[in-house]
Enzyme design. Structure first.
Site, PDB file in Angstrom:
ATOM      1  N   ASP A 257       0.825  -1.211   0.000  1.00 30.29           N
ATOM      2  CA  ASP A 257       0.000   0.000   0.000  1.00 30.29           C
ATOM      3  C   ASP A 257       0.859   1.262   0.000  1.00 30.29           C
ATOM      4  O   ASP A 257       0.331   2.357  -0.143  1.00 30.29           O
ATOM      5  CB  ASP A 257      -0.923  -0.001   1.229  1.00 30.29           C
ATOM      6  N   HIS A 281      -1.777   3.802  -1.423  1.00 38.04           N
ATOM      7  CA  HIS A 281      -1.652   4.410  -0.095  1.00 38.04           C
ATOM      8  C   HIS A 281      -3.042   4.720   0.463  1.00 38.04           C
ATOM      9  O   HIS A 281      -3.309   5.826   0.938  1.00 38.04           O
ATOM     10  CB  HIS A 281      -0.813   5.685  -0.167  1.00 38.04           C
TER      11      HIS A 281
END
Length: 333
Positions: A257, A281
């Site tokens: 991520d 993210h």
């Protein structure tokens, strides 16, 4: 705080007003203008979550750094790797961080690992093709997890993995004694315990000590078929080494991520690698984070007014010493 945050959490602020603190609210408009009487300067500021995503971060810091009377800043993020934080601390401004994203990040980790273990893509493909097709899958039950970094995110992840009856080994430099794990080890002991881990979760901060933590030696020590999850910072991972181990099939998957460069380059091999699960993210995007952030800000404001200790106060020693991975315009958790 932003106008958006002020309107969204108005009920919390109305409660503070009803308590008779004599507060005056100065929400920031989208153009960076402070709403309030001419010449009004805030003494406290809340860096609300929406500021990170609405393109207001530069304007927000320009406003607070240009305010001589500022004495406390509450951030809605856990990361303290933004350059202005150090400048504000040098001025004597108190700083607090927050962990409202720990819950959704932990849920993201469990969901992503379950998706890999259950090979859920096969079910989705079968549904799309109208095929009634069974397949066996790996259970979380009795698997062994290593969670590197037992802060708020690591703690919430460990709790959820143990609820599935996984065995969790936590890694922490300074134990507190109340970590929800089956075993707790120091960073120096990681390589000894690593070969037994079915899942390795990175939840440690980016520091000079953790940069490229997951390199050739680390990856070679991991259990064949293990899953790597990075919800910490991209700087913890040597991308070239990880790609080599994924190409060889040594790891079954990498759930990523966060990245060394964000946004990730459009031609980066991670985008198309069959063993990579990639998200932008976004693991902290649970909607409950808005209210948790507002509740912490209001609680700490009460404490400030009463002269009581603040929750999650950050000192200069907790700031990264070198190679800050974020600059203005990016959004740490």
């Amino acid at each position: 705080m932003s106008e958006r945050a002020y309107e969204r959490h108005r009920c919390h602020f109305d409660t503070l007003d009803d308590e008779g603190h004599g507060l005056e609210w100065l929400p920031m408009a989208g153009d960076g203008r402070i709403n309030g009487p001419i010449g009004a300067e805030p003494e406290v500021a809340w860096l609300s979550s929406d500021v990170f995503f609405d393109g207001l971060l530069d304007r927000f810091f320009e406003a607070v750094e240009g305010t001589p009377r500022l004495r406390w800043l509450q951030s809605a993020a856990s990361g303290v790797d933004l350059e202005p934080y150090g400048r504000l601390l040098d001025r004597g401004v108190r700083l607090c961080n927050a962990h409202p994203t720990a819950i959704p990040i932990a849920e993201y980790v469990l969901r992503s690992v379950l998706d890999i273990f259950q090979d859920a893509g096969r079910w989705r493909a079968a549904q799309a093709e109208g095929r009634w097709e069974h397949h066996d899958f790996k259970e979380v039950w009795r698997t062994r997890w290593m969670v590197i970094g037992m802060g708020a995110i690591g703690t919430e992840t460990a709790r959820r993995a143990r609820a599935f009856e996984a065995h969790v080994t936590g890694v922490r430099r300074y134990p507190t004694g109340d970590e929800p794990v089956d075993a707790l080890i120091s960073p120096a002991e990681v390589t000894v315990a690593l070969p037994a881990a079915d899942v390795v979760v990175l939840a440690a901060p980016a520091t000079p000590e953790t940069e490229n933590l997951v390199g050739e030696g680390f990856l070679a020590t991991m259990k064949p078929g293990a899953v790597l999850v990075n919800v910490a910072r991209g700087k913890l991972v040597d991308d070239d080494a990880l790609l080599r181990h994924l190409d060889r099939g040594h790891l079954s998957a990498a759930i990523l991520d966060v990245f060394n460069t964000e946004p990730l380059d459009p031609d980066h091999p991670y985008w198309t690698h069959p063993r990579v699960v990639l998200t932008p993210h976004s693991s902290g995007g649970g909607t409950g984070r808005w209210d948790r952030g507002a509740e912490l800000f209001c609680e700490n404001l009460r404490r400030l007014l009463a002269g009581e200790p603040l929750l999650n106060e950050v000192t200069a020693t907790q700031l990264p010493a070198t190679d800050l991975p974020f600059t203005l315009g990016q959004h740490p958790r």
